[in-house]
Design an enzyme around this catalytic site. Structure first.
Site, short mmCIF file in Angstrom:
data_model
loop_
_atom_site.label_atom_id
_atom_site.label_comp_id
_atom_site.label_asym_id
_atom_site.label_seq_id
_atom_site.Cartn_x
_atom_site.Cartn_y
_atom_site.Cartn_z
N HIS A 24 -63.81 -23.29 -6.52
CA HIS A 24 -62.88 -22.67 -5.75
C HIS A 24 -61.97 -21.69 -6.82
O HIS A 24 -61.78 -20.62 -6.61
CB HIS A 24 -61.91 -23.63 -5.04
CG HIS A 24 -60.61 -22.86 -4.44
ND1 HIS A 24 -60.69 -22.92 -2.99
CD2 HIS A 24 -59.57 -22.54 -4.65
CE1 HIS A 24 -59.58 -22.30 -2.54
NE2 HIS A 24 -59.07 -21.97 -3.70
N GLU A 25 -61.67 -22.35 -7.92
CA GLU A 25 -60.70 -21.42 -8.63
C GLU A 25 -61.46 -20.39 -9.39
O GLU A 25 -60.96 -19.30 -9.79
CB GLU A 25 -59.90 -22.40 -9.81
CG GLU A 25 -58.90 -23.32 -9.20
CD GLU A 25 -57.86 -22.80 -8.08
OE1 GLU A 25 -57.47 -21.74 -8.26
OE2 GLU A 25 -57.50 -23.56 -7.22
N HIS A 33 -61.58 -17.54 -7.29
CA HIS A 33 -60.33 -16.39 -7.46
C HIS A 33 -60.28 -15.71 -8.64
O HIS A 33 -60.09 -14.58 -8.74
CB HIS A 33 -58.95 -17.46 -7.70
CG HIS A 33 -58.60 -17.79 -6.29
ND1 HIS A 33 -58.32 -17.26 -5.27
CD2 HIS A 33 -58.16 -19.23 -6.04
CE1 HIS A 33 -57.77 -17.98 -4.34
NE2 HIS A 33 -57.71 -19.23 -4.70
N HIS A 89 -62.27 -12.54 -8.35
CA HIS A 89 -61.86 -11.66 -7.62
C HIS A 89 -60.85 -10.80 -8.54
O HIS A 89 -60.63 -9.53 -8.67
CB HIS A 89 -60.87 -12.23 -6.72
CG HIS A 89 -60.27 -11.36 -5.35
ND1 HIS A 89 -59.42 -11.94 -4.63
CD2 HIS A 89 -60.75 -10.14 -5.12
CE1 HIS A 89 -59.26 -11.11 -3.37
NE2 HIS A 89 -60.04 -9.90 -4.09
ZN ZN Z 1 -57.26 -20.96 -3.52
#
Ligand code: ZN
Length: 672
Positions: free
Chosen positions: A461-462, A465, A468
């Protein structure tokens, strides 16, 4: 002595010279940064030349470079490696930084320059990105009240400060109620609890000064108690106390605070010219309108309710087989769901974890990024702020893309949770600035460090990010990387979690740390199947909370929020054995400040998008389909906030997201 925060960083990749920076350097560096920024802003506002994009917006984008640089180091350290000195400085800085931002939004000459540019926005000399940045700047000023003057401006200030007081009171009341209540347990009352539940009940008893073990209202204690305790009367007592937080009729009662908060929010929105607080809050989001939010949530509601109702029947039959007659109650759901889970999906964590070492899962996350985007990761030997932190140079071919830092182990100086932040964000204005991105987690340290499957999901998940941020390719820092709408920002992170669920990824990377053996096929199958378990319940408790939040902010503020909550739930036909995940008197997302007010929906909104986005790869027949990955990079990961999220998503997918992939992913589809 020169301050290392204020001199050029002559280090590899211009990383902060952590070893040379001492805590005493921060306060003077912030002062210098604020002085510089104020002088720059004054020069922009007072510029005698007619406003141009370059002398106004470009100049504002570059006005706070020292502040950005110092803040980038400080706020990362304050979260990941705090000390008393850093905490004290953080408290001291908060009012100074918020005063500076108020000065900017109240600067009328500055706002008038932006208004002038806005009137001339048809200027063909503006790029699409510049027009978007101008639109967002103007929106930010207006939403902060830049168009108000006199009584209206004074009233807005008063409303905002009263709302801040109410938000703090709400949190403090909630904490007080959670702290106060506990229930003494006898040894017999521990029946059914697993070892970790017994240990934490005893530890909580000691902390409360009780004679024996206790259960408290902390989620990490009460949820296992409701899952495992065989004594139904005690489960009921604990569940009811949990549901009454903030509504006990004592000094910590939050119901009047909720009512006043909702009324003031409507007033705030009206002062700023919006129909409702929800209209105000949703304007900068991808959803944009309350109707769009409701439409999406309701598409998920009916299938979720059907699945939950079917599950309730199974659980109630299990209860009757236990010799307990009558209806399944809310304090029975977790207990029988856990029993059913053990029967259908049991997975022993201690047998699973050796296949999920941190090293193996890092290998998996990097390998997926390599297959999707051609990125390569090279370990760096550089000085960081803590010996546990590791760094990699990220390259594509011979091109430097970013520096990625992973700081994965729990320690006392780190705040809880997991997050992604940047020491430096990507932008091209004023020179090509490559990002330095950090993932911070709280995994248990070990030799080797072994992750649970939830931990591995957090890791992915991290890292979503982080991608991104790292793949961002925009001119303006204001819209770089993760600087996007709240209901869009979780798309890359939640989407990246899907690659952990691609069987080939775990087959390749989930290897026993000691033997190198791959995860047994049966274990892998059970692991991947467990993801859809009891999602009817989870979806119903989430959606009911999100729909109540939306109703609260959509029209005139309710005089009695509890009455409105009851009405919304009745209209929905809420299943009797499930209650809201967060009822109004303890709905901290919505009332402890503004963060998620009429925004609680955004978790589900993002999940609809990430499921739909991953389905694009499935439709292409390959989870690493290069053409789909290229579209994802171009329109989502590289684009930051350079266009409206609706336009970005549509460019990637050819249409807006539909709910079917989410329903399938949550296992809610077969009951349709
Ligand atoms: Zn998040």
């Amino acid at each position: 002595m020169t301050n290392p925060l204020l001199t050029p960083w002559d280090t590899a990749f211009a990383l902060p010279p952590f070893a040379a920076i001492s805590d005493a350097d921060f306060a003077p560096a912030f002062e210098a940064g604020l002085t510089e920024a104020r002088a720059n802003i004054a020069a922009i506002a007072g510029n005698p030349d007619a406003p141009t994009f370059a002398n106004t917006i470009d100049a504002m984008e570059l006005a706070e470079q020292t502040l950005d640089r110092v803040g980038g180091v400080f706020f990362n350290l304050a979260g990941a490696d705090s000390t008393e000195a850093r905490e004290a400085l953080q408290t001291e800085l908060a009012p100074k930084l918020s005063a500076f931002s108020s000065e900017i939004f109240n600067n009328q000459p500055l706002f008038l320059r932006i208004e002038t540019l806005w009137r001339g926005r048809d200027d063909p000399g503006l790029t699409d990105e510049q027009l978007r940045v101008l639109t967002l700047y103007r929106q930010m000023f207006i939403r902060a009240g830049a168009q108000l003057s006199g009584d209206a401006a004074a009233r807005l200030t008063a409303v905002k400060s009263r709302l801040a007081v109410l938000g703090t009171q709400f949190s403090q009341n909630l904490l007080a109620d959670e702290r106060e209540w506990f229930m003494d347990l006898t040894e017999a009352d521990l029946d059914g609890l697993p070892e970790f539940g017994v240990v934490s009940a005893r530890a909580a008893g000691e902390e409360k000064g009780a004679v024996g073990p206790v259960v408290t209202l902390s989620r990490s204690l009460i949820v296992p108690f409701l899952q495992f305790a065989t004594n139904r009367a005690l489960r009921q007592k604990a569940y009811e106390a949990w549901g009454l937080r903030g509504a006990n009729g004592n000094a910590a009662d939050n119901r009047a605070i909720a009512a006043e908060t909702l009324a003031l929010r409507q007033e705030r929105a009206a002062l700023l010219g919006y129909d409702s607080f929800a209209a105000y809050k949703l304007e900068p989001e991808m959803a944009k309108t309350p109707a769009a939010v409701r439409d999406l949530l309701m598409q998920v509601w009916e299938p979720a309710k059907r699945a939950a109702t079917a599950d309730a029947g199974v659980l109630e039959a299990m209860m009757h087989a236990d010799g307990i007659n009558g209806d399944l109650e809310p304090w029975d759901w977790r207990y029988y769901a856990e029993k059913r889970r053990r029967a259908e999906h049991d997975l022993d964590e201690s047998i699973l974890k050796p296949y999920l070492s941190l090293d193996a899962m890092l290998g998996a996350q990097f390998d997926c990024a390599n297959r999707l985007f051609g990125l390569e990761f090279f370990p760096l030997d550089v000085d960081l702020y803590h010996p546990d932190a590791m760094a990699w140079e990220v390259r594509r071919g011979d091109r430097h893309i970013a520096v990625f830092i992973g700081d994965y182990f729990a320690r006392g100086s780190k705040r809880s949770g997991a997050w992604c932040s940047a020491l430096r964000s990507q932008r091209k204005l004023g020179g090509d600035q490559r990002p330095v991105v950090i993932n911070v987690c709280n995994f248990a340290k070990g030799d080797p460090a072994l992750l649970s499957y939830d931990d591995a999901r957090t890791l992915f998940h991290e890292f979503g990010h982080a991608l991104h941020q790292m793949l961002s390719d925009v001119t303006y820092g204001f819209i770089s990387g993760t600087s996007v709408a709240r209901d869009f920002v979780e798309l890359p992170s939640q989407l990246y979690e899907h690659w952990l669920e691609v069987p080939a990824v775990l087959e390749k990377h989930a290897r026993h740390h000691a033997t190198g053996a791959p995860m047994p096929a049966d274990m892998l199958k059970r692991l991947l199947a467990a993801g859809t378990y009891d999602q009817g319940f989870a979806t119903v408790e989430f959606l009911s909370s999100a729909l109540v939040d939306l109703a609260f902010h959509e029209g005139a503020a309710p005089a009695d929020p509890m009455q409105m909550q009851a009405q919304v739930l009745a209209d929905l036909g809420m299943p009797r054995a499930i209650r809201m995940r967060h009822a109004t008197p303890h709905f901290a997302h919505v009332f402890s400040g503004d963060g998620y007010s009429s925004g609680y929906y955004s978790y589900m909104w993002s999940e609809v998008m990430d499921a739909d986005a991953f389905a694009a790869f499935e439709e292409a027949g390959d989870p690493f389909d290069p053409a789909t990955a290229a579209l994802l990079e171009k329109h989502i990961l590289a684009a930051g906030g350079s266009q409206d999220p609706v336009a970005l998503y549509t460019a990637f997918r050819g249409r807006m997201p539909g709910v079917e992939p989410l329903l399938k992913g949550r296992g809610l589809q077969e009951t349709v």
